[in-house]
Design an enzyme around this catalytic site. Structure first.
Site, PDB file in Angstrom:
ATOM      1  N   ARG A  92     -11.064  11.562   8.652  1.00  0.00           N
ATOM      2  CA  ARG A  92     -12.120  11.736   7.657  1.00  0.00           C
ATOM      3  C   ARG A  92     -13.268  10.751   7.826  1.00  0.00           C
ATOM      4  NH1 ARG A  92     -13.209   9.239   3.032  1.00  0.00           N
ATOM      5  NH2 ARG A  92     -11.226   8.142   2.962  1.00  0.00           N
ATOM      6  N   HIS A  97      -7.413  12.926   1.819  1.00  0.00           N
ATOM      7  CA  HIS A  97      -6.766  11.619   1.752  1.00  0.00           C
ATOM      8  C   HIS A  97      -5.351  11.613   2.314  1.00  0.00           C
ATOM      9  CE1 HIS A  97      -5.178   7.971  -0.477  1.00  0.00           C
ATOM     10  NE2 HIS A  97      -6.329   7.521  -0.050  1.00  0.00           N
ATOM     11  N   HIS A 135       0.820  -1.214   0.000  1.00  0.00           N
ATOM     12  CA  HIS A 135       0.000   0.000   0.000  1.00  0.00           C
ATOM     13  C   HIS A 135       0.853   1.263   0.000  1.00  0.00           C
ATOM     14  CE1 HIS A 135      -3.181   2.797   1.704  1.00  0.00           C
ATOM     15  NE2 HIS A 135      -3.825   2.181   0.733  1.00  0.00           N
ATOM     16  N   TYR A 154      -8.819  13.521  -5.049  1.00  0.00           N
ATOM     17  CA  TYR A 154      -8.291  13.387  -3.691  1.00  0.00           C
ATOM     18  C   TYR A 154      -7.290  14.499  -3.399  1.00  0.00           C
ATOM     19  CZ  TYR A 154      -9.936   8.459  -3.710  1.00  0.00           C
ATOM     20  OH  TYR A 154     -10.684   7.322  -3.766  1.00  0.00           O
TER      21      TYR A 154
END
Length: 305
Positions: free
Chosen positions: A156, A184, A27, A60
């Site tokens: 968020r 983000h 990731h 984003y």
């Protein structure tokens, strides 16, 4: 299925595709370029908080760091060696990398703020992320609050921490922002007794990010980049009174209370206006917003060392 499709097409075109660590989703958002410059090989590194995706890049808000600082480039190279199976067990001194040292590193940073608070030194945490779920991290944030550390969280989406509970989390304020763009970026600020440490990251504070993914948290070292985060981005998001909602002790969200005469302020609108000015042709009469006003009442503005 989409990843497999593209991997096959890349391999057919002659690209070496590596699938990463077994059992861990890759990731982290890293790019390493090795370039021959004369007789020297120089490494350039890009580290980001968002995906390399042209569609989400328009929707984003994310941060990107492009650097050739050798100590960071060396550790990113070590990370790639780990992902390709060509390295020993990695040891990171500047990066926090999951599933290796990220979880422990975050707990150590929180614990350091507790120690500073107990010693009477400046202690503060500001953390911005998508989700806050990890129970160990939440317990340590509660302990930091009880030690007197002032904590501002911008989360968020999912959050399992309850702020503002007397005797537990009364020094924690938590808000989210839902505006035109999806917030983000992950940003972590630790006051560190008056010598702030600032990081950006691909990782939320969740067990899956700490233990089941390959993630990176990278330090922001350049003075101007640090100033932008400390004096501009974080204060503006804490000042927002239009898109922001604050989590209450009863688990509900409410708009931030406004002082009498306080004007409405939307952080994303401010950032768009600032970006427009920066992209315009140079004009001596144009002043790009650089320094944020003071943070909301009840919180002290971090200082750039």
């Amino acid at each position: 299925a989409n990843n497999i499709k593209w991997a096959r097409e890349l391999e057919e075109a002659g690209v070496h595709v590596v699938y990463g660590l077994v059992g861990s989703k890759t990731h982290c958002k890293c790019c390493l370029v090795v370039r021959r410059e004369g007789k020297v090989l120089r490494r350039y590194v890009h580290l980001g908080t968002g995906n390399y995706n042209p569609k989400t890049a328009r929707l984003y808000t994310d941060l990107s760091l492009l650097t050739c600082r050798e100590h960071l480039a060396a550790e990113v190279a070590q990370l790639f060696n780990t992902l390709t199976g060509l390295g020993r067990k990695p040891e990171f001194k500047h990066l926090l990398v999951a599933p290796f040292n990220l979880h422990a590193g975050i707990q150590e940073l929180i614990a350091a703020e507790v120690a500073h608070a107990k010693a009477g030194r400046p202690a503060r945490i500001i953390a911005k992320m998508n989700k806050l779920v990890d129970p160990v991290t939440i317990e340590n944030l509660y302990a930091a609050s009880q030690a007197g550390v002032q904590i501002d969280l911008i989360v968020r989406a999912t959050c399992c921490l309850i702020p503002g509970v007397k005797g537990l989390s009364e020094n924690i304020r938590l808000r989210n922002l839902v505006g035109r763009f999806l917030e983000h970026a992950r940003i972590f600020y630790f006051e560190n007794g008056g010598t702030p440490q600032v990081f950006a990251s691909s990782a939320d504070w969740m067990p899956r990010n700490f233990f089941r993914r390959v993630e990176t948290v990278f330090p922001i070292e350049d003075p101007e980049h640090r100033r932008r985060l400390i004096e501009d981005i974080l204060p503006m998001e804490l000042r927002d009174n239009e898109d922001a909602r604050e989590l209450q002790p009863d688990g509900t969200y409410a708009p931030p209370a406004r002082a009498p005469g306080e004007a409405p302020f939307r952080a994303q609108k401010y950032f768009m206006a600032a970006a427009t000015l920066r992209s315009a042709p140079a004009d001596p009469a144009t002043v790009v917003p650089a320094h944020a006003p003071m943070m909301p009442a009840g919180s002290s503005a971090p200082k750039n060392p």
